[in-house]
Scaffold this motif. Structure first.
Motif, short mmCIF file in Angstrom:
data_model
loop_
_atom_site.label_atom_id
_atom_site.label_comp_id
_atom_site.label_asym_id
_atom_site.label_seq_id
_atom_site.Cartn_x
_atom_site.Cartn_y
_atom_site.Cartn_z
N GLU A 171 -11.82 11.23 3.82
CA GLU A 171 -12.33 10.23 4.76
C GLU A 171 -11.90 8.82 4.36
N ILE A 172 -11.90 8.54 3.07
CA ILE A 172 -11.47 7.22 2.60
C ILE A 172 -9.99 7.00 2.91
N ASN A 173 -9.17 8.01 2.66
CA ASN A 173 -7.74 7.87 2.92
C ASN A 173 -7.46 7.67 4.41
N GLU A 174 -8.20 8.37 5.25
CA GLU A 174 -8.01 8.21 6.69
C GLU A 174 -8.42 6.81 7.14
N ALA A 175 -9.51 6.29 6.57
CA ALA A 175 -9.94 4.94 6.91
C ALA A 175 -8.94 3.90 6.43
N LEU A 176 -8.41 4.08 5.22
CA LEU A 176 -7.39 3.17 4.70
C LEU A 176 -6.15 3.15 5.60
N LYS A 177 -5.71 4.33 5.99
CA LYS A 177 -4.52 4.41 6.84
C LYS A 177 -4.75 3.70 8.17
N SER A 178 -5.93 3.88 8.74
CA SER A 178 -6.20 3.23 10.03
C SER A 178 -6.23 1.71 9.87
N VAL A 217 0.83 -1.20 0.00
CA VAL A 217 0.00 0.00 0.00
C VAL A 217 0.86 1.24 0.00
N MET A 218 0.30 2.30 -0.50
CA MET A 218 1.02 3.55 -0.64
C MET A 218 0.26 4.65 0.09
N ILE A 219 -0.06 4.41 1.37
CA ILE A 219 -0.88 5.34 2.11
C ILE A 219 -0.05 6.55 2.52
N GLN A 220 -0.55 7.71 2.21
CA GLN A 220 0.14 8.94 2.53
C GLN A 220 -0.60 9.66 3.65
N GLY A 221 0.07 10.59 4.29
CA GLY A 221 -0.56 11.36 5.34
C GLY A 221 -1.68 12.22 4.79
N LEU A 266 -9.74 12.56 -15.61
CA LEU A 266 -11.18 12.33 -15.54
C LEU A 266 -11.70 12.25 -14.12
N VAL A 267 -10.93 11.61 -13.23
CA VAL A 267 -11.38 11.39 -11.85
C VAL A 267 -10.23 11.64 -10.89
N ALA A 268 -10.58 11.71 -9.62
CA ALA A 268 -9.57 11.74 -8.55
C ALA A 268 -9.40 10.32 -8.04
N PHE A 269 -8.28 10.07 -7.35
CA PHE A 269 -8.04 8.74 -6.80
C PHE A 269 -7.70 8.83 -5.31
N SER A 270 -8.11 7.83 -4.58
CA SER A 270 -7.69 7.68 -3.20
C SER A 270 -6.21 7.30 -3.18
N ASP A 271 -5.64 7.20 -1.99
CA ASP A 271 -4.31 6.60 -1.88
C ASP A 271 -4.40 5.15 -2.34
N SER A 272 -3.29 4.61 -2.79
CA SER A 272 -3.28 3.25 -3.32
C SER A 272 -3.48 2.21 -2.22
N ALA A 286 -11.52 5.16 -7.38
CA ALA A 286 -11.80 6.33 -8.21
C ALA A 286 -12.92 7.15 -7.59
N LEU A 287 -12.72 8.47 -7.56
CA LEU A 287 -13.66 9.38 -6.91
C LEU A 287 -13.88 10.62 -7.77
N SER A 288 -14.98 11.29 -7.53
CA SER A 288 -15.23 12.54 -8.23
C SER A 288 -14.22 13.60 -7.79
N LYS A 289 -13.79 14.40 -8.73
CA LYS A 289 -12.88 15.50 -8.40
C LYS A 289 -13.58 16.57 -7.57
N ASP A 290 -14.90 16.54 -7.54
CA ASP A 290 -15.66 17.56 -6.84
C ASP A 290 -15.97 17.20 -5.39
#
Length: 264
Positions: free
Chosen positions: A234-241, A18-22, A113-119, A223-227
């Motif tokens: 919230e997804i990145n924080e949950a992934l990191k935890s 995983v490539m979880i960033q702060g 086209l879209v935004a992405f969460s951390d890997s 994949a997430l909306s850029k908006d």
């Protein structure tokens, strides 16, 4: 399992890097998403062990459990919607769904086209499969002049197209690639390492052979909306935890070792 299969499983599990960033804040972020929210998530339910429909008609798999756990940690219920892989990003960009998960590789083109969460997963390589008894195709360069079966809209399809093949047969599902090889419609099939290993472990080794690999370090992300930057946060924080408390490792072991190899 024989030694090569044990090694393949071990390599695949090791590939789940995983490539979880702060996740820093600027003090002006929106309030936390309302608890009880339903997230609509698009996926293509035909890629075991990442996601597939089991014998009880339930959607299961590593990514299914992963996203459900993210939902649990953020107070959201996940509503999955099955659709073809090559429609996933358009569904997110068009706001038909809140997100898409489906072994989606992060690329610069897709980021337009879209935004992405951390890997949440790093692919260790693409597998090259041939019909048992046929000449091997050992590497990327040997795709030249061959009839190649690949998944429609995938990064592996793009890699194959760049090698001047005789023909690309684009398939909607990996299962279709395996069937094309068995029927002699393609010289070689290119899949993610997990799809190849799962197929070989579940009866495919009697019909197909793993003949080569193409190294890669593709990263899978949601994949997430850029908006909607708050959803991404919230997804990145949950992934990191999940990384920090060992939940991710447990899911990886369950789906990439126990389930993938039918090992109790």
């Amino acid at each position: 399992m024989n030694n090569w299969k044990k090694l393949a499983v071990a390599v695949m599990l090791a590939g789940a890097v995983v490539m979880i960033q702060g996740c820093g804040g600027n003090g002006e972020e929106a309030k936390s998403m309302e608890k009880g929210k339903v997230w609509k998530a698009a996926t293509e339910a035909a890629y075991p062990p990442f996601r597939y429909v089991d014998e009880n008609s339930n959607l299961v798999g590593f990514e299914v459990d992963l996203l459900k756990e993210i939902g649990r940690r953020t107070g959201a219920t996940i509503e999955f919607r099955d659709m073809p892989f090559d429609r996933l990003l358009d569904a997110v960009a068009g706001k038909q769904v809140d997100m898409a998960i489906g072994a989606i590789t992060v690329t610069k083109e897709r980021e337009k086209l879209v935004a992405f969460s951390d890997s949440y997963y790093r692919l260790s390589g693409y597998s090259l499969l041939v019909k048992k008894g046929n000449p091997p195709v050992r590497n990327e360069e040997e795709l030249a002049g061959k009839v190649v079966a690949a998944k429609r809209g995938s990064t592996s399809e793009a890699r194959a197209k760049a090698q001047n093949p005789k023909e690309i047969i684009s398939m909607d599902h990996y299962e279709d690639i395996f069937k094309a090889l068995e029927a002699g419609k393609a010289d070689v099939g290119i899949t993610g390492d997990q799809a190849a290993l799962y197929e070989l472990e579940h009866g495919g080794s009697s019909r197909l052979s793993l003949s080569g690999t193409i190294p890669t370090e593709d990263n899978f992300a949601i994949a997430l909306s850029k908006d909607n930057p708050q959803l991404k946060k919230e997804i990145n924080e949950a992934l990191k935890s999940m990384m920090d408390d060992g939940t991710y490792d447990s899911l990886a072991h369950k789906w990439f070792f126990v389930k993938a190899a039918d090992k109790e």
